[in-house]
Design a protein around this motif. Sequence first.
Motif, PDB file in Angstrom:
ATOM      1  N   GLY A  50       9.606   6.341  13.213  1.00 10.24           N
ATOM      2  CA  GLY A  50      10.675   5.983  12.293  1.00 10.24           C
ATOM      3  C   GLY A  50      10.910   4.504  12.128  1.00 10.24           C
ATOM      4  N   ARG A  51      10.024   3.681  12.679  1.00 11.76           N
ATOM      5  CA  ARG A  51      10.250   2.237  12.576  1.00 11.76           C
ATOM      6  C   ARG A  51       9.565   1.588  11.389  1.00 11.76           C
ATOM      7  NH1 ARG A  51       9.076   1.315  18.762  1.00 11.76           N
ATOM      8  NH2 ARG A  51       8.393   3.460  18.441  1.00 11.76           N
ATOM      9  N   LEU A  52       8.697   2.343  10.719  1.00 11.72           N
ATOM     10  CA  LEU A  52       8.119   1.915   9.450  1.00 11.72           C
ATOM     11  C   LEU A  52       8.070   3.105   8.507  1.00 11.72           C
ATOM     12  CD1 LEU A  52       5.004  -0.294  10.402  1.00 11.72           C
ATOM     13  CD2 LEU A  52       7.179  -1.092   9.456  1.00 11.72           C
ATOM     14  N   ARG A  53       8.023   2.807   7.236  1.00  9.01           N
ATOM     15  CA  ARG A  53       7.865   3.847   6.217  1.00  9.01           C
ATOM     16  C   ARG A  53       6.635   3.466   5.407  1.00  9.01           C
ATOM     17  NH1 ARG A  53      12.684   5.552   2.108  1.00  9.01           N
ATOM     18  NH2 ARG A  53      11.405   6.455   0.459  1.00  9.01           N
ATOM     19  N   CYS A  54       5.522   4.048   5.791  1.00  4.27           N
ATOM     20  CA  CYS A  54       4.234   3.551   5.314  1.00  4.27           C
ATOM     21  C   CYS A  54       3.316   4.737   5.021  1.00  4.27           C
ATOM     22  CB  CYS A  54       3.642   2.655   6.399  1.00  4.27           C
ATOM     23  SG  CYS A  54       2.058   1.973   6.027  1.00  4.27           S
ATOM     24  N   PRO A  55       3.097   5.076   3.743  1.00  7.10           N
ATOM     25  CA  PRO A  55       2.299   6.266   3.423  1.00  7.10           C
ATOM     26  C   PRO A  55       0.820   6.136   3.778  1.00  7.10           C
ATOM     27  CG  PRO A  55       2.883   5.079   1.414  1.00  7.10           C
ATOM     28  CD  PRO A  55       3.656   4.436   2.536  1.00  7.10           C
ATOM     29  N   ASP A  56       0.301   4.937   3.841  1.00 12.78           N
ATOM     30  CA  ASP A  56      -1.127   4.743   4.124  1.00 12.78           C
ATOM     31  C   ASP A  56      -1.276   3.601   5.132  1.00 12.78           C
ATOM     32  OD1 ASP A  56      -3.845   4.213   4.186  1.00 12.78           O
ATOM     33  OD2 ASP A  56      -4.127   4.431   2.023  1.00 12.78           O
ATOM     34  N   PRO A  57      -1.233   3.896   6.427  1.00 19.60           N
ATOM     35  CA  PRO A  57      -1.308   2.823   7.436  1.00 19.60           C
ATOM     36  C   PRO A  57      -2.580   1.976   7.349  1.00 19.60           C
ATOM     37  CG  PRO A  57      -0.460   4.822   8.430  1.00 19.60           C
ATOM     38  CD  PRO A  57      -0.933   5.190   7.051  1.00 19.60           C
ATOM     39  N   HIS A  58      -3.697   2.583   6.959  1.00 19.88           N
ATOM     40  CA  HIS A  58      -4.931   1.790   6.888  1.00 19.88           C
ATOM     41  C   HIS A  58      -4.843   0.759   5.770  1.00 19.88           C
ATOM     42  CE1 HIS A  58      -9.252   0.848   6.286  1.00 19.88           C
ATOM     43  NE2 HIS A  58      -9.291   0.999   7.594  1.00 19.88           N
TER      44      HIS A  58
END
Length: 228
Positions: free
Chosen positions: A162-170
């Motif tokens: 829950g510390r980032l909202r990132c649909p594509d980490p790569h």
Amino acid sequence: MTDQLSADRPRARRKERGGGRPASEEKILAAAKELFLADGYDGVNLERIAERAGVSRQTVYNRFGSKETVFREMVRHHWSAFVGPDRPLAECDTEASAEDVLRGFAQSLQRFADETDQIRFARLVVSESGRLPWIADEFYRLGKGPITAAFADCLGGLVRSGRLRCPDPHLAARQFMGLVQEFLVWPRVMAFEDEAADQPSAQVVVEEAVLTFLARYSPAPDGPARPA
């Protein structure tokens, strides 16, 4: 091109011996690195490597088998300096804040560029890979690829907590690396002297990269992020 099994043979032998490189291999790889960076791939042979390392040509051949294998192992050895006991990617700290993780990784990129031959190494890869595409492939496979993947996994852990909202980490990992390297690495690799001289400080580059990234990927203010 040498068969990949042959290229990986020295690593297999090290596994059988139980881990780290013998001192003679370290000397050979250090000598090879000096020569390749100075004279390019075609300007180096096993005889010159042996002479610079203070060993016989037969020793170099017995350890590595070919110049190509020496080069591959030299690339592997070079990138091994990025991850160590004091490097964030040795164990990604998913208990830390996203800001601290990002800052720590950016500082690792900066440190690696400043404290190793990374700039000269990147120039070598750029100059040689047009003729020898496998050099760029190895540079990526043994270094930037695994580092990017590890950083993406780290970002994925921050998303799950829950510390980032990132649909594509790569994708996000590559974006963040670009924010840092566009200022701290590539002007130096390309020898853009005026641009390099007119850069903001490394600290400013790192802090701005962190703030820019968080402006895009911080959790929504009304609740924790959900994995995409």
